[in-house]
Structure formats: structure tokens, C-alpha cells
Scaffold this motif. Structure first.
Motif, PDB file in Angstrom:
ATOM      1  N   HIS A 103       6.693   8.523 -59.809  1.00  0.00           N
ATOM      2  CA  HIS A 103       6.761   7.703 -58.593  1.00  0.00           C
ATOM      3  C   HIS A 103       5.956   6.433 -58.859  1.00  0.00           C
ATOM      4  O   HIS A 103       4.753   6.375 -58.636  1.00  0.00           O
ATOM      5  N   LYS A 104       6.635   5.401 -59.327  1.00  0.00           N
ATOM      6  CA  LYS A 104       5.951   4.207 -59.822  1.00  0.00           C
ATOM      7  C   LYS A 104       5.607   3.174 -58.743  1.00  0.00           C
ATOM      8  O   LYS A 104       5.118   2.111 -59.066  1.00  0.00           O
ATOM      9  N   GLN A 105       5.836   3.487 -57.506  1.00  0.00           N
ATOM     10  CA  GLN A 105       5.521   2.533 -56.448  1.00  0.00           C
ATOM     11  C   GLN A 105       4.065   2.681 -56.007  1.00  0.00           C
ATOM     12  O   GLN A 105       3.529   3.794 -55.967  1.00  0.00           O
ATOM     13  N   ASP A 106       3.454   1.532 -55.658  1.00  0.00           N
ATOM     14  CA  ASP A 106       2.083   1.583 -55.147  1.00  0.00           C
ATOM     15  C   ASP A 106       2.062   2.258 -53.770  1.00  0.00           C
ATOM     16  O   ASP A 106       2.999   2.124 -52.975  1.00  0.00           O
ATOM     17  N   VAL A 107       0.991   2.964 -53.503  1.00  0.00           N
ATOM     18  CA  VAL A 107       0.797   3.565 -52.186  1.00  0.00           C
ATOM     19  C   VAL A 107       0.686   2.439 -51.154  1.00  0.00           C
ATOM     20  O   VAL A 107      -0.082   1.486 -51.359  1.00  0.00           O
ATOM     21  N   PRO A 108       1.417   2.515 -50.020  1.00  0.00           N
ATOM     22  CA  PRO A 108       1.365   1.432 -49.010  1.00  0.00           C
ATOM     23  C   PRO A 108      -0.026   1.289 -48.393  1.00  0.00           C
ATOM     24  O   PRO A 108      -0.748   2.279 -48.214  1.00  0.00           O
ATOM     25  N   ALA A 109      -0.377   0.056 -48.053  1.00  0.00           N
ATOM     26  CA  ALA A 109      -1.683  -0.227 -47.431  1.00  0.00           C
ATOM     27  C   ALA A 109      -1.567  -0.244 -45.907  1.00  0.00           C
ATOM     28  O   ALA A 109      -0.523  -0.595 -45.353  1.00  0.00           O
TER      29      ALA A 109
ATOM     30  N   GLN B 245      -1.280   4.504 -57.800  1.00  0.00           N
ATOM     31  CA  GLN B 245      -0.066   5.237 -58.174  1.00  0.00           C
ATOM     32  C   GLN B 245      -0.486   6.645 -58.565  1.00  0.00           C
ATOM     33  O   GLN B 245      -1.227   6.831 -59.535  1.00  0.00           O
ATOM     34  N   PHE B 246      -0.008   7.638 -57.798  1.00  0.00           N
ATOM     35  CA  PHE B 246      -0.408   9.011 -58.049  1.00  0.00           C
ATOM     36  C   PHE B 246       0.413   9.693 -59.154  1.00  0.00           C
ATOM     37  O   PHE B 246      -0.114  10.510 -59.908  1.00  0.00           O
ATOM     38  N   LEU B 247       1.710   9.399 -59.218  1.00  0.00           N
ATOM     39  CA  LEU B 247       2.607  10.156 -60.082  1.00  0.00           C
ATOM     40  C   LEU B 247       3.345   9.257 -61.063  1.00  0.00           C
ATOM     41  O   LEU B 247       3.733   8.134 -60.733  1.00  0.00           O
TER      42      LEU B 247
ATOM     43  N   ALA C 276       1.636   9.308 -48.439  1.00  0.00           N
ATOM     44  CA  ALA C 276       0.447   8.637 -48.992  1.00  0.00           C
ATOM     45  C   ALA C 276       0.259   7.236 -48.392  1.00  0.00           C
ATOM     46  O   ALA C 276       1.220   6.488 -48.185  1.00  0.00           O
ATOM     47  N   LEU C 277      -1.005   6.911 -48.116  1.00  0.00           N
ATOM     48  CA  LEU C 277      -1.401   5.602 -47.576  1.00  0.00           C
ATOM     49  C   LEU C 277      -2.774   5.234 -48.151  1.00  0.00           C
ATOM     50  O   LEU C 277      -3.546   6.110 -48.522  1.00  0.00           O
ATOM     51  N   THR C 278      -3.062   3.932 -48.166  1.00  0.00           N
ATOM     52  CA  THR C 278      -4.397   3.499 -48.599  1.00  0.00           C
ATOM     53  C   THR C 278      -4.949   2.421 -47.670  1.00  0.00           C
ATOM     54  O   THR C 278      -4.190   1.616 -47.105  1.00  0.00           O
ATOM     55  N   GLY C 279      -6.259   2.436 -47.516  1.00  0.00           N
ATOM     56  CA  GLY C 279      -6.930   1.391 -46.752  1.00  0.00           C
ATOM     57  C   GLY C 279      -7.411   0.275 -47.667  1.00  0.00           C
ATOM     58  O   GLY C 279      -7.338   0.371 -48.900  1.00  0.00           O
TER      59      GLY C 279
END
Length: 236
Positions: free
Chosen positions: A147-153, A142-144, A220-223
Motif C-alpha cells: 500500500h504505497k499511498q501516504d496515510v491521509p492527514a 507508509q505502513f505497507l 489509517a490517519l495522521t496528525g
């Protein structure tokens, strides 16, 4: 006349004696084959006996060979079964012995990837504990605060099996935070939060650079966590 008859009688007696002698010799000669036949019969008996012995020996050898083959087959099957059992048991023990990594087992750091315009971070999770542990899934970023949602994988970056970290070993995850465009709706981020799968403990991670990073939450995305960054699967 008497003298001639006497000589004739003597000659006749001598002839008879010679004939008897010859007959006796012939009779002895005839008996030789019979006596010669005796060794032949004995030889036949011996050969017959040898034939029996040979047959018995062959049968015994055959039985022994069959027995040996049976033993080998049994031992081979036993060895195979033992090996198979051991392999299965070993796999279960290895799987059961690896606990899931928690926030107390690892440290997480962030570094920029590639050159400008910077669009990705590389997260490094290092096992700082004294035990091996599994690091499944992906980092929940979570960057912000707004913005409380996790970054999608990104699903294609998921490894075939969860990463297992031995003490001191690292794992990596690639994180995209923007497209690098000047017109993007970005916000400055100097620190962000990461949580691990199965552990709700928040890990505070400092963003790289003196001014932090400019994050576009929409891009934003994450692996997933992997033992190394893989070209292709981790390009997004």
C-alpha cells in the motif's frame, strides 16, 4: 495821632509779612503733590518696564516650552519608528535563520497510545543536531509495502505556525492505524517508513511491541507535527 498811625503802619507791615509767609507755606505745600507724583510716575514707568519684561519672559518661556514639546514629539516619533523597524527586522531574521529539518537532523520513534484496544501511535521526532530547524507539515507515513499511498492527514490538527525544534527538543504526531475491531481487514506491521516534508529520505521506524501492530490501511490517519499533543485537535 502820629504814634497811632505809626503803630497801625507797623501792624499793617507785620500783617503783610504774615500773609506773605502763609502764602509761601501754602505754595510749598502745593508743590509736595508734584514731587510726590514724581515717584508715582517712576513707579508707573517701572511697572510698565516690568510688564514688558514679564511679557518677554512669558513669550520666551512659551517659545521654549513649544520647542521642547516639538523635540519630545520628534523624539517620540523617532523612537516609535525605530522600534517598529527593529521589530520587523527581528522577525525576518528569526524566520530566515530557521532551516527546514531533514532526516539527518532528527530521529523518529513510535510508541503505543492509551490502552487496549490499541488504535493509535505517537510519533516523536527529536532534534539530534546542533542547530534549530523547522518541522513543517505532517509525517508522510507508509505502513505497507503493498500500500504505497501516504496515510491521509487530519487538517484540524495543523498548528498555526510550523514547529521550530531547538537542539534536543521533540515534536509529536498522533497516528491512527485501526479502529481496534476484531473483524477489521488488518495486516501485521513490525516496521514502517516515514518521510519529512521537503525531504524524500526514508526514515525506517520500528513499530512498538514484540508482535508489532495490526494496521487497517482504510482507517489509517495522521496528525500534523506539534510541540505537544493537544486534546481535541489530536483526537481522531
Amino acid at each position: 495821632m502820629n504814634t497811632r498811625r505809626h503803630r497801625s503802619a507797623l501792624l499793617a507791615v507785620a500783617g503783610t509779612a504774615l500773609a506773605l509767609s502763609l502764602t509761601a507755606c501754602q505754595g510749598g505745600t502745593d508743590s509736595d503733590p508734584a514731587s510726590a507724583g514724581t515717584p508715582s510716575a517712576a513707579a508707573s514707568a517701572t511697572a510698565a518696564g516690568n510688564g514688558k519684561n514679564t511679557g518677554t519672559s512669558d513669550s520666551a518661556d512659551s517659545a521654549g516650552t513649544a520647542g521642547s514639546a516639538g523635540s519630545s514629539g520628534s523624539n517620540g516619533a523617532g523612537a516609535s519608528a525605530g522600534t517598529s523597524g527593529s521589530s520587523g527586522s527581528s522577525g525576518e531574521q528569526a524566520s530566515a535563520s530557521d532551516a527546514v529539518c531533514t532526516a539527518g537532523d532528527i530521529t523518529v520513534t513510535a510508541a503505543r497510545q492509551d490502552g487496549p484496544p490499541y488504535t493509535h501511535l505517537v510519533l516523536t521526532a527529536k532534534n539530534t543536531s546542533h542547530r534549530s530547524c523547522k518541522l513543517p507539515g505532517f509525517p508522510h507515513v507508509q505502513f505497507l509495502e503493498s500500500h504505497k499511498q501516504d496515510v491521509p492527514a487530519v487538517a484540524k490538527s495543523k498548528p498555526a505556525t510550523p514547529v521550530v525544534l531547538t537542539p534536543g527538543a521533540p515534536a509529536y504526531a498522533l497516528v491512527k492505524f485501526s479502529d481496534g475491531g476484531t473483524d477489521e481487514d488488518t495486516e501485521p506491521v513490525s516496521a514502517f517508513s516515514v518521510t519529512l516534508e521537503g525531504d524524500s529520505t526514508v526514515i525506517a521506524v520500528t513499530a512498538p511491541g514484540s508482535g508489532g501492530i495490526a494496521v487497517d490501511p482504510a482507517k489509517a490517519l495522521t496528525g500534523y507535527w506539534t510541540p505537544e499533543l493537544r486534546r481535541g485537535a489530536d483526537d481522531f
